[in-house]
Design a protein around this motif. Structure first.
Motif, PDB file in Angstrom:
ATOM      1  N   ALA A  49       0.834  -1.207   0.000  1.00 27.05           N
ATOM      2  CA  ALA A  49       0.000   0.000   0.000  1.00 27.05           C
ATOM      3  C   ALA A  49       0.868   1.256   0.000  1.00 27.05           C
ATOM      4  N   THR A  50       2.056   1.186   0.602  1.00 29.25           N
ATOM      5  CA  THR A  50       2.926   2.364   0.636  1.00 29.25           C
ATOM      6  C   THR A  50       3.404   2.721  -0.770  1.00 29.25           C
ATOM      7  N   VAL A  51       3.588   1.720  -1.586  1.00 26.86           N
ATOM      8  CA  VAL A  51       3.990   1.976  -2.977  1.00 26.86           C
ATOM      9  C   VAL A  51       2.781   2.408  -3.798  1.00 26.86           C
ATOM     10  N   ALA A  52       1.666   1.684  -3.581  1.00 25.23           N
ATOM     11  CA  ALA A  52       0.461   1.960  -4.382  1.00 25.23           C
ATOM     12  C   ALA A  52      -0.028   3.385  -4.170  1.00 25.23           C
ATOM     13  N   SER A  53       0.128   3.895  -2.962  1.00 26.68           N
ATOM     14  CA  SER A  53      -0.429   5.218  -2.665  1.00 26.68           C
ATOM     15  C   SER A  53       0.590   6.345  -2.879  1.00 26.68           C
ATOM     16  N   GLU A  54       1.772   6.020  -3.330  1.00 30.11           N
ATOM     17  CA  GLU A  54       2.824   7.019  -3.503  1.00 30.11           C
ATOM     18  C   GLU A  54       2.826   7.541  -4.952  1.00 30.11           C
ATOM     19  N   PRO A  55       2.383   8.769  -5.156  1.00 32.68           N
ATOM     20  CA  PRO A  55       2.279   9.307  -6.527  1.00 32.68           C
ATOM     21  C   PRO A  55       3.627   9.392  -7.234  1.00 32.68           C
ATOM     22  N   LYS A  56       4.727   9.456  -6.428  1.00 29.17           N
ATOM     23  CA  LYS A  56       6.040   9.587  -7.074  1.00 29.17           C
ATOM     24  C   LYS A  56       6.549   8.269  -7.678  1.00 29.17           C
ATOM     25  N   GLU A  57       5.956   7.204  -7.253  1.00 31.45           N
ATOM     26  CA  GLU A  57       6.364   5.904  -7.811  1.00 31.45           C
ATOM     27  C   GLU A  57       5.936   5.813  -9.282  1.00 31.45           C
ATOM     28  N   THR A  58       6.631   4.962 -10.030  1.00 27.07           N
ATOM     29  CA  THR A  58       6.229   4.798 -11.438  1.00 27.07           C
ATOM     30  C   THR A  58       4.894   4.054 -11.504  1.00 27.07           C
ATOM     31  N   ALA A  59       4.212   4.275 -12.609  1.00 33.09           N
ATOM     32  CA  ALA A  59       2.902   3.629 -12.789  1.00 33.09           C
ATOM     33  C   ALA A  59       3.059   2.112 -12.784  1.00 33.09           C
ATOM     34  N   GLU A  60       4.173   1.655 -13.339  1.00 39.01           N
ATOM     35  CA  GLU A  60       4.377   0.213 -13.414  1.00 39.01           C
ATOM     36  C   GLU A  60       4.477  -0.399 -12.014  1.00 39.01           C
ATOM     37  N   ARG A  61       5.279   0.286 -11.155  1.00 36.07           N
ATOM     38  CA  ARG A  61       5.452  -0.239  -9.792  1.00 36.07           C
ATOM     39  C   ARG A  61       4.152  -0.124  -8.990  1.00 36.07           C
ATOM     40  N   ARG A  62       3.447   0.971  -9.213  1.00 39.70           N
ATOM     41  CA  ARG A  62       2.184   1.125  -8.476  1.00 39.70           C
ATOM     42  C   ARG A  62       1.176   0.065  -8.945  1.00 39.70           C
ATOM     43  N   GLY A  63       1.173  -0.184 -10.247  1.00 43.25           N
ATOM     44  CA  GLY A  63       0.273  -1.226 -10.776  1.00 43.25           C
ATOM     45  C   GLY A  63       0.574  -2.570 -10.146  1.00 43.25           C
ATOM     46  N   LYS A  64       1.884  -2.870 -10.030  1.00 44.56           N
ATOM     47  CA  LYS A  64       2.273  -4.148  -9.423  1.00 44.56           C
ATOM     48  C   LYS A  64       1.853  -4.193  -7.956  1.00 44.56           C
ATOM     49  N   ALA A  65       1.983  -3.026  -7.291  1.00 46.85           N
ATOM     50  CA  ALA A  65       1.614  -2.981  -5.877  1.00 46.85           C
ATOM     51  C   ALA A  65       0.116  -3.244  -5.707  1.00 46.85           C
ATOM     52  N   PHE A  66      -0.688  -2.575  -6.554  1.00 44.16           N
ATOM     53  CA  PHE A  66      -2.142  -2.819  -6.463  1.00 44.16           C
ATOM     54  C   PHE A  66      -2.458  -4.293  -6.735  1.00 44.16           C
ATOM     55  N   GLU A  67      -1.766  -4.842  -7.715  1.00 49.34           N
ATOM     56  CA  GLU A  67      -2.007  -6.256  -8.060  1.00 49.34           C
ATOM     57  C   GLU A  67      -1.671  -7.147  -6.855  1.00 49.34           C
ATOM     58  N   LEU A  68      -0.536  -6.820  -6.206  1.00 52.15           N
ATOM     59  CA  LEU A  68      -0.114  -7.624  -5.063  1.00 52.15           C
ATOM     60  C   LEU A  68      -1.130  -7.517  -3.916  1.00 52.15           C
ATOM     61  N   ILE A  69      -1.640  -6.303  -3.729  1.00 58.87           N
ATOM     62  CA  ILE A  69      -2.649  -6.117  -2.669  1.00 58.87           C
ATOM     63  C   ILE A  69      -3.889  -6.962  -2.982  1.00 58.87           C
ATOM     64  N   ALA A  70      -4.348  -6.830  -4.230  1.00 55.32           N
ATOM     65  CA  ALA A  70      -5.579  -7.544  -4.609  1.00 55.32           C
ATOM     66  C   ALA A  70      -5.395  -9.050  -4.481  1.00 55.32           C
ATOM     67  N   GLN A  71      -4.255  -9.529  -4.956  1.00 53.18           N
ATOM     68  CA  GLN A  71      -4.036 -10.983  -4.900  1.00 53.18           C
ATOM     69  C   GLN A  71      -3.911 -11.463  -3.457  1.00 53.18           C
ATOM     70  N   SER A  72      -3.321 -10.613  -2.607  1.00 52.22           N
ATOM     71  CA  SER A  72      -3.222 -11.003  -1.196  1.00 52.22           C
ATOM     72  C   SER A  72      -4.609 -11.068  -0.571  1.00 52.22           C
ATOM     73  N   TYR A  73      -5.469 -10.128  -0.938  1.00 55.23           N
ATOM     74  CA  TYR A  73      -6.849 -10.174  -0.420  1.00 55.23           C
ATOM     75  C   TYR A  73      -7.550 -11.443  -0.904  1.00 55.23           C
ATOM     76  N   LEU A  74      -7.313 -11.797  -2.147  1.00 57.25           N
ATOM     77  CA  LEU A  74      -7.941 -13.042  -2.646  1.00 57.25           C
ATOM     78  C   LEU A  74      -7.420 -14.254  -1.892  1.00 57.25           C
ATOM     79  N   GLU A  75      -6.109 -14.210  -1.571  1.00 62.32           N
ATOM     80  CA  GLU A  75      -5.535 -15.342  -0.833  1.00 62.32           C
ATOM     81  C   GLU A  75      -6.194 -15.516   0.528  1.00 62.32           C
ATOM     82  N   ILE A  76      -6.633 -14.402   1.119  1.00 66.86           N
ATOM     83  CA  ILE A  76      -7.260 -14.531   2.447  1.00 66.86           C
ATOM     84  C   ILE A  76      -8.791 -14.506   2.332  1.00 66.86           C
TER      85      ILE A  76
END
Lengths: 540, 535
Positions: free
Chosen positions: B50-77
């Motif tokens: 979430a720290t990467v996903a919510s950081e506007p200075k991060e690249t879109a690619e990294r933020r996209g990966k962060a959101f994906e990781l968050i979503a997949q982790s939610y699915l895992e639980i």
């Protein structure tokens, strides 16, 4: 997007509330996932406990129970209903979960006939919910109609199917099913006439759903026939025959149904035409054709025209020679027909064939070989020979001799061959006279059964060619593959040998030859114990 | 319909992120998040990502990966609603047509569909296809969005809407778009709805473009659906043409579809047409004859027309086209046995049964079932030839004891003769020509010698076969698979030559110890002779 985002933000906010129930839930699930038990019984139990401990938050508790039920649906369907029942008992107003649980529970209940009435109630309740989404609404509507039909409530089923077609015209597969099923419901309601337009509608709007249309048409035709409404039944059957694809097993049902209708109407000629069409339908199996010939045979017999009876009997034999065993009356009637026509030689030959075939039932029905076997020959078959012999000789003497031969075999009462009481088969000298028409039919059948020595054997027995029959059965035996088939084929050869009047010694000789080969028990050629195959020794 | 499982997606994400110990001094929160997810510490993973996903200075690619990781982790639980929320956040935060966010569109739909929330999935994808400029999207996104929408509509029973979506996809398609699976599904739906011309057009488009296993499976279903339905519409010629295409397209990739097509082709034909059709099969398609249903049509046809030699040659071609395929070799040999027996050529029948025996299993102990069925075939054929059980039983005994008999000592009274020793099949110059050509066509390589050896086995010349296998053995590399295969070929040849598996171990022992035997000393009692000497 906006609504979704708002929902997401709300969820995220809820999740972020420190110490909130939702945070506890996340922690619980994360722990279960770490232990890999989230989607297993311990994980489900933990989550159900969590939900029941949070009754004060019905939305959350109901959501948890619903999620557990979904997980159970994937992994263990037997547990789904219990979880959903808990949800509906504890949180009947927690929407949307209660609504979704109603739908899922209805699906679970619909799988067992004992709970189908409950499923009906739940589907009806679900369909009254305004929040039900169109996909689930469609599924629930058709499922409800199917349940009404399955629980023998055709009026309700009809209404439900009609409602479905009206409400969900964008689902063509289900609409076609609903239309066809509504036709069946009408038949159950004794309104087959009203079902006919449904067939037309199916053909027009859903031409690809031929299977359902044909099923409905068959049901309509049968309903008309049952109601003795021949005026409508005949065109329904005719239409069905046009629509059924080649080799569809229902073709025989349609032919038979139509023929029965004509018989009911007293139109034997038309019935016979239908049976002839069935017999000529090469796409159907041999047993269907043989059955058609048998029906024709019965019709012809009733008409009393002996030449027709004789012709048909030949067709029946040629269609499936081995099937003659199951249609015992054919050869008996044939004998009578010949006697009536004064063709006693043919009558006698066919009576012999009937006797021989009756003998083979011991083999085809799996009786053990040996033990004389004459006891298995039916009285009918013996008396057919007796009748024919009486007609041929004009006295009872040869008939009595045949009965004695049937009882004791060639060995005579003492059971030993080469003694004074040995018996001769009094029919042995009587052969089947030539008949160009019959021989042509049988020769064509022999060609057709070129790869099937089993059928050939039966054909030759009926054709009075006992040596050929034995050679065919021998071939059937020698080419039989695995042990069970081989054993059955061996019994068949033994019974066939007995059937044509061979002594038991020949049966033993055949099997000795099988065991030892031409060199006999000592394995050496040109010695005293050399053996010969008795079947091959028979004259051509 | 269902997308990648959360676990697989996480694994893919982890592979794409820097590993522990990478040359970064400050810890990368995204790498830490992925490491936490790897250790199944999902809440920690979500918090870090979430720290990467919510950081506007991060690249879109990294933020996209962060959101994906968050979503997949939610699915895992088991929190699908929160996963969907995370994907929605990605679309808002990165922009709905940002390449890094685009997967979120179909991931949301897939998550709904996995929960059977088809209405939500459809509504969501309809929105996506309405709001996005599909023509400007990357090909994968364009295809994925519309194909997923069509699949959801199909699953919901909305067939016309599904077809309309496929049509839209085809209209928007640009060169390079991978449409195979969608075209195949559309073809199947059109065929089902009896829109045959549309279905044909789809299949034309698909022809020769079977990109992967999924497409092959879908395409096979589509071709079959259409080929089965066309005859009812009176379009039998097109159905036959389609079945021919199915033969050539799916003979290897989807054999069941090809087998069904062959049965449709020969099913309703008269004897002459059946044999004519079989004769036109390509070598690669001949393996399709090796099925009971097809042989049950072909064999009686050949018998009735007295064209058994022709069919036997065709079946031999099938044997040659499929070297070392036991299923084909057994089925074809068995069919030739039946033909020859029916023809009254019992010696030729035994010779055909011998081919099944010679080509079956590399060793009795490796493939006992195929070995025993081949022995059964030979024994049964001997019984049919001789009219008694004696030589069949002798052949079975010979398999167990070999020529030395039960006491295992040669030159004693219980020695057994080879029941196949005096086999004298009728000469068939045409068949000989066929086999000679097949052998001559093979190069002098390891594979070539193996194939020649196989052809000699089919010809009933085990000695020559063994010689070829010996050459292959001499030429083959020391790579384990190749060496083992070559040794097994020798065993196959020895079994064929001696008509018994007894004694095959002599070759292995000679390989292991050489001519001096286990004691390594020459001219002692345990000296060994090369069983292949003189070949």
């Amino acid at each position: 997007m906006r609504a979704g985002l708002l929902a997401a933000l709300a969820l995220a906010a809820a999740a972020a509330r420190a110490g909130s129930a939702r945070e506890d839930l996340l922690a619980l699930r994360a722990g279960l996932a770490a232990q890999r038990t989230l989607d297993r019984a311990p994980g489900w139990a933990a989550q159900v406990s969590f939900a029941l401990a949070h009754k004060d938050d019905p939305a959350l508790a109901a959501e948890v129970l619903y999620d557990v039920a979904l997980s159970q649906r994937e992994a263990d369907r037997s547990t789904v209903a219990r979880t959903l029942e808990q949800l509906l008992d504890a949180f009947p107003n927690a929407q949307p979960w209660a609504g979704l649980a109603t739908y899922e529970l209805a699906r679970a209940y619909a799988e067992r006939s004992s709970t189908q009435p409950k499923a009906v109630e739940l589907y009806e309740r679900f369909l009254k919910l305004s929040a039900a989404d169109p996909v689930r609404r469609a599924e629930a509507s058709i499922a409800l109609a199917r349940l009404h039909q399955a629980t023998s409530k055709p009026a309700l089923a009809l209404a439900a199917y009609r409602a479905f077609v009206e409400q969900f015209p964008d689902r063509p597969r289900l609409c076609a099913e609903a239309l066809a099923s509504s036709g069946l419901a009408l038949i159950e309601l004794k309104q087959p006439k009203e079902a006919l337009p449904i067939c037309e509608r199916l053909a027009k709007e859903y031409p690809w759903e031929g299977e359902a249309r044909r099923g409905l048409l068959l049901a309509i035709a049968q309903a008309f026939r049952t109601a003795e409404d021949t005026e409508n039944a005949v065109p329904a059957y005719e239409k069905l025959l046009q629509e059924l694809p080649r080799a569809d097993a229902r073709r025989s049902q349609a032919y038979m149904g139509l023929a029965m209708l004509y018989i009911q109407k007293g139109e034997s000629q038309k019935a016979a035409d239908i049976y002839r069409r069935l017999a000529a339908d090469r796409t159907l199996g041999a047993s269907y054709r043989a059955s058609a010939y048998r029906q024709l045979f019965d019709l012809q017999r009733r008409v009393g025209e002996q030449a027709g009876v004789i012709r048909l009997a030949y067709d029946i034999i040629a269609a499936q020679p081995s099937g003659i065993i199951q249609s015992g009356n054919v050869l008996g009637e044939l004998v009578d027909a010949f006697v009536s026509e004064g063709r006693v030689d043919e009558a006698l030959a066919m009576a012999k064939a009937q006797c021989r075939l009756a003998y083979l039932t011991a083999a085809t029905h799996g009786y053990a070989a040996g033990g004389g076997g004459w006891t298995s020959v039916s009285q009918d078959a013996i008396f057919a020979v007796v009748r024919a012999l009486k007609a041929k000789e004009g006295s009872l003497l040869p008939a009595n001799r045949f009965i004695a031969f049937a009882e004791h075999g060639p060995e005579g009462p003492d059971g030993k061959l080469g003694t004074a009481d040995d018996l001769q088969d009094p029919t042995a000298a009587y052969r089947l006279p030539a008949d160009a028409e019959r021989d042509k039919v049988f020769a064509a059948a022999a060609q057709r059964f070129i790869s099937d020595p089993y059928e050939l054997g039966f054909l030759y027995l009926c054709w009075d060619k006992p040596a050929d029959a034995l050679r065919a059965f021998r071939r059937h035996y020698l080419e039989a593959g695995e042990a069970t088939k081989l054993q059955r084929a061996a019994v068949l050869v033994a019974q066939a040998l007995r059937a044509i009047g061979c002594p038991e010694a020949d049966v033993d000789a055949f099997f000795d030859y099988q065991t030892y080969g031409p060199n006999g028990p000592d394995g050496k050629p040109n010695t005293k114990d050399d053996l010969k195959d008795p079947i091959l020794a028979l004259p051509e | 319909m269902r997308g990648l499982s959360p676990t697989l997606l996480l694994a893919a994400l982890l592979a794409a992120l820097p590993r522990d110990g990478a040359a970064t001094e400050t810890p990368d929160p995204l790498a830490e998040a992925s490491a936490a997810a790897y250790k199944r510490q999902y809440l920690a993973a979500i918090a870090k990502a979430a720290t990467v996903a919510s950081e506007p200075k991060e690249t879109a690619e990294r933020r996209g990966k962060a959101f994906e990781l968050i979503a997949q982790s939610y699915l895992e639980i088991g929190c699908a609603d929160l996963a969907i929320a995370a994907y929605h956040q990605a679309l808002v935060a990165l922009g709905r047509d940002n390449p890094s966010a685009l997967p979120a569109w179909w991931r949301i739909a897939e998550t709904h569909a996995a929960r059977q929330e088809l209405h939500q999935a459809i509504t969501h994808l309809e929105k996506a296809t309405a709001e996005l400029d599909l023509a400007k999207l990357p090909p994968e996104a364009r295809v994925k969005l519309l194909a997923t929408l069509a699949a959801c509509r199909e699953q919901a029973g909305q067939t016309p809407a599904a077809l309309a979506t496929y049509e839209r996809l085809f209209a928007l398609a640009q060169p390079g778009d991978t449409l195979g699976a969608s075209v195949a599904r559309a073809a199947r739906l059109y065929a089902e709805m009896h829109r045959f011309d549309k279905a044909m057009a789809c299949l034309e488009r698909l022809y020769g473009k079977l990109e992967n296993e999924t497409v092959v499976a879908e395409a096979a279903k589509a071709y079959q659906e259409l080929a089965q339905k066309l005859p009812a519409a009176g379009r039998t010629e097109e159905a036959d043409a389609l079945d021919r295409k199915i033969l050539s397209l799916f003979v290897r990739k989807e054999p069941s579809a090809a087998r069904a097509a062959l049965l449709r082709l020969i099913g309703g034909e008269d004897d002459a047409a059946v044999l004519k059709l079989a004769a036109t099969l390509q070598d690669t398609e001949l393996r399709l004859l090796a099925q009971d249903e097809a042989l049950a049509i072909l064999t009686p046809a050949a018998l009735r027309l007295d064209r058994c030699d022709e069919l036997a040659r065709l079946l031999t071609r099938a044997l040659l086209a499929e070297p070392f395929d036991e299923t084909v070799s057994y089925a074809c040999s068995k069919a030739i046995v039946e033909l020859r027996l029916r023809q009254g050529r019992p010696d030729d029948a035994v010779a055909a049964a011998y081919v099944a025996y010679a080509t079956c299993g590399f060793a009795a102990y490796v493939t006992p079932q195929s070995f025993s069925r081949a022995v059964d075939l030979v024994a049964d054929t001997l019984r049919a030839r001789d009219g008694h059980l004696v030589s069949g039983n002798a052949f079975r005994l010979y398999q167990v004891h070999g020529p030395a008999g039960p006491d295992k000592k040669p030159g004693t009274p219980d020695d057994l003769p080879n029941p196949l020793a005096a086999l004298a099949p009728k000469a068939d110059p045409e068949l000989d020509k066929l086999l000679e050509a097949a052998i001559a066509a093979r190069p002098a390589s390891v594979a070539g010698h193996r194939a020649r050896g196989w052809a000699y086995l089919v010809w009933g010349k085990p000695k020559q076969a063994l010689a070829e296998f010996k050459r292959a053995f001499a030429l083959c590399s020391l790579e384990t698979t190749e060496l083992t295969r070559a040794a097994q070929d020798i065993a196959l040849g020895l079994k064929a030559l001696h008509a018994t598996p007894v004694g095959m171990e002599a070759f292995a022992e000679f390989q292991r110890y050489g001519p001096n035997g286990p004691d390594g000393k020459p001219k002692t009692a345990d000296d060994l002779t090369d069983p292949l000497a003189g070949l």
